[in-house]
Scaffold this motif. Structure first.
Motif, PDB file in Angstrom:
ATOM      1  N   THR A   1      53.376  15.125  64.621  1.00 50.18           N
ATOM      2  CA  THR A   1      52.362  15.941  65.280  1.00 50.18           C
ATOM      3  C   THR A   1      50.982  15.509  64.802  1.00 50.18           C
ATOM      4  N   LYS A   2      49.952  15.857  65.576  1.00 53.38           N
ATOM      5  CA  LYS A   2      48.609  15.372  65.267  1.00 53.38           C
ATOM      6  C   LYS A   2      47.652  16.462  64.781  1.00 53.38           C
ATOM      7  N   GLY A   3      48.032  17.716  64.914  1.00 55.05           N
ATOM      8  CA  GLY A   3      47.155  18.793  64.474  1.00 55.05           C
ATOM      9  C   GLY A   3      47.363  19.104  63.002  1.00 55.05           C
ATOM     10  N   LEU A   4      46.781  20.218  62.575  1.00 57.72           N
ATOM     11  CA  LEU A   4      47.039  20.683  61.209  1.00 57.72           C
ATOM     12  C   LEU A   4      48.510  21.025  61.057  1.00 57.72           C
ATOM     13  N   LEU A   5      49.089  20.609  59.962  1.00 53.76           N
ATOM     14  CA  LEU A   5      50.490  20.926  59.705  1.00 53.76           C
ATOM     15  C   LEU A   5      50.598  22.406  59.357  1.00 53.76           C
ATOM     16  N   ALA A   6      51.530  23.095  60.007  1.00 51.03           N
ATOM     17  CA  ALA A   6      51.716  24.521  59.729  1.00 51.03           C
ATOM     18  C   ALA A   6      52.051  24.721  58.256  1.00 51.03           C
ATOM     19  N   ASP A   7      51.559  25.824  57.693  1.00 52.08           N
ATOM     20  CA  ASP A   7      51.748  26.104  56.262  1.00 52.08           C
ATOM     21  C   ASP A   7      53.213  26.020  55.843  1.00 52.08           C
ATOM     22  N   GLU A   8      54.105  26.488  56.690  1.00 48.98           N
ATOM     23  CA  GLU A   8      55.522  26.559  56.312  1.00 48.98           C
ATOM     24  C   GLU A   8      56.143  25.185  56.081  1.00 48.98           C
ATOM     25  N   PHE A   9      55.503  24.116  56.600  1.00 53.69           N
ATOM     26  CA  PHE A   9      56.084  22.781  56.455  1.00 53.69           C
ATOM     27  C   PHE A   9      55.440  21.951  55.354  1.00 53.69           C
ATOM     28  N   ARG A  10      54.296  22.368  54.870  1.00 51.60           N
ATOM     29  CA  ARG A  10      53.547  21.506  53.943  1.00 51.60           C
ATOM     30  C   ARG A  10      54.290  21.250  52.639  1.00 51.60           C
ATOM     31  N   ASP A  11      54.866  22.269  52.068  1.00 51.61           N
ATOM     32  CA  ASP A  11      55.586  22.085  50.809  1.00 51.61           C
ATOM     33  C   ASP A  11      56.972  21.473  51.018  1.00 51.61           C
ATOM     34  N   LYS A  12      57.392  21.341  52.277  1.00 49.29           N
ATOM     35  CA  LYS A  12      58.698  20.750  52.583  1.00 49.29           C
ATOM     36  C   LYS A  12      58.596  19.238  52.823  1.00 49.29           C
ATOM     37  N   LEU A  13      57.376  18.767  53.045  1.00 54.84           N
ATOM     38  CA  LEU A  13      57.185  17.379  53.468  1.00 54.84           C
ATOM     39  C   LEU A  13      57.499  16.380  52.359  1.00 54.84           C
ATOM     40  N   GLY A  14      57.213  16.762  51.109  1.00 51.20           N
ATOM     41  CA  GLY A  14      57.420  15.820  50.011  1.00 51.20           C
ATOM     42  C   GLY A  14      56.524  14.606  50.196  1.00 51.20           C
ATOM     43  N   ASN A  15      57.083  13.411  50.035  1.00 52.60           N
ATOM     44  CA  ASN A  15      56.279  12.203  50.245  1.00 52.60           C
ATOM     45  C   ASN A  15      56.640  11.503  51.556  1.00 52.60           C
ATOM     46  N   ARG A  16      57.263  12.253  52.473  1.00 51.11           N
ATOM     47  CA  ARG A  16      57.581  11.672  53.783  1.00 51.11           C
ATOM     48  C   ARG A  16      56.288  11.532  54.600  1.00 51.11           C
ATOM     49  N   ILE A  17      56.036  10.345  55.092  1.00 49.46           N
ATOM     50  CA  ILE A  17      54.875  10.178  55.969  1.00 49.46           C
ATOM     51  C   ILE A  17      55.287   9.896  57.410  1.00 49.46           C
TER      52      ILE A  17
END
Length: 381
Positions: A221-237
């Motif tokens: 996605t291109k917008g701001l990442l929803a708060d609920e996903f930010r801590d789940k992302l880890g180092n995945r780009i």
């Protein structure tokens, strides 16, 4: 024409050009898949990247005149990287999912399909066909399942007995009456590891994915990442492999049969900090040849910022401040502000307080507030 013999000849030819698995399916409408897609649409589980017309996605006759059969192919890709660089403090690295290692798979699979089509042309001059790789109308997974390539796992991936789910799929609708192959029986059994470990609970039940919650989708996605996903992302780009790496059917599966698929370690696991200021030209030069670049550099840069926050990488503070102050894109400024709060430190806090006075964009101001809130929480603790 003896189509049974032609089918055998096509199978033999496919092996000679490096197609790892091939199957043949009827061109009947995919009724079960249509019902599933309608339900997905009703629930709001679609990603939005798909073909919008469900009928076209499930009825070959709507996208090809007079279909008689479909040929499905699979190419196995590696699951392990040789000489993988290891990130460390001051040199943190991101990761592209395995399906984005090596050359863009759309190119490679299409090349194999084109070779197959040329061979069929040499045998049947009036043959007609339509080639599809991921971006076509039909659901690749449904075609591969019907053609006996593999079964549809609870993680919504096609799982093959030979290569696990580490395969790229493609298909060819034809006007030739090939005898269909038998589908494989489901071999997942009672196992539900993929469902249990999904970072966001995107696998809502066996074979049903809420794409909107899937980390792989969110990284694109291109917008701001929803708060609920930010801590789940880890180092995945880009992408997510969790539901594949946990799968018992993938244990020990690591095939290096196509040199084009071998990952360049510095591309598949790039340093995060240089991504924050990479130019369009350099991004295209470095990452333009992989499938993970298809959405451009913006999502990759945003995800790199989130990954630096995940590591609480102090050495990135100056660069994050620069992004927050100078980047013309609100998404980048806002994400950097949030990340500065996560990383912490007096320099980050001062920069956020200064930016709060100067920033005009309302969304970015909200992210600055989130960043500052981290300091309030720390102070309270």
């Amino acid at each position: 024409m003896d189509y049974r013999q032609l089918k055998k000849d096509i199978i033999a030819y496919s092996k000679s050009i490096g197609i790892d698995k091939i199957g043949f399916a009827s061109s009947d409408p995919f009724i079960e898949m249509k019902n599933l897609l309608i339900r997905q649409q009703e629930l709001g589980y679609q990603s939005g990247f798909e073909e919008k017309d469900i009928d076209k996605r499930t009825d070959p006759s709507l996208i090809f005149d007079g279909p008689r059969s479909i040929i499905a192919i699979a190419l196995a890709y590696p699951s392990r990287m040789k000489d993988a660089p290891i990130g460390k403090k001051g040199e943190r690295r991101g990761i592209f999912c395995r399906a984005s290692w090596g050359i863009d798979y759309h190119i490679l699979v299409r090349e194999k399909l084109e070779q197959l089509a040329s061979y069929i042309d040499s045998r049947i001059p009036d043959a007609r066909y339509k080639l599809m790789v991921d971006t076509g109308e039909l659901v690749d997974r449904a075609v591969a399942e019907r053609a006996g390539i593999g079964w549809s796992g609870k993680n919504c991936s096609i799982i093959t007995p030979e290569f696990g789910s580490y395969v790229y799929l493609g298909e060819m609708i034809t006007n030739l009456p090939f005898e269909p192959d038998e589908p494989l029986h489901d071999q997942c059994g009672e196992c539900r590891l993929c469902i249990d470990v999904c970072p966001t609970g995107a696998l809502v039940q066996p074979g049903q994915l809420n794409a909107q919650k899937c980390i792989a989708f969110q990284t694109q996605t291109k917008g701001l990442l929803a708060d609920e996903f930010r801590d789940k992302l880890g180092n995945r780009i880009y992408g997510c492999d969790t539901c594949q790496t946990i799968c018992p059917k993938n244990k020990g599966m690591d095939y290096h049969v196509h040199p084009e698929m071998e990952p360049s370690p510095e591309i598949a696991k790039p340093l995060l900090q240089p991504l924050l200021s990479i130019s369009n030209r350099d991004f295209k030069e470095q990452f333009g040849g992989i499938s993970g670049s298809w959405r451009g550099k913006k999502p990759i840069q945003r995800n790199a910022i989130v990954a630096l926050a995940h590591f609480k990488e102090k050495s990135a503070v100056k660069e994050l401040i620069e992004v927050m102050k100078e980047d013309i894109r609100p998404v980048m400024r806002g994400t950097a502000a949030w990340a500065l709060g996560k990383v912490g430190g007096s320099e980050a806090k001062e920069a956020l307080l200064e930016a709060e006075k100067e920033e005009q964009d309302e969304e970015v101001l909200q992210e600055i507030k989130k960043g500052l809130d981290f300091f309030t929480i720390k102070d309270e603790v």
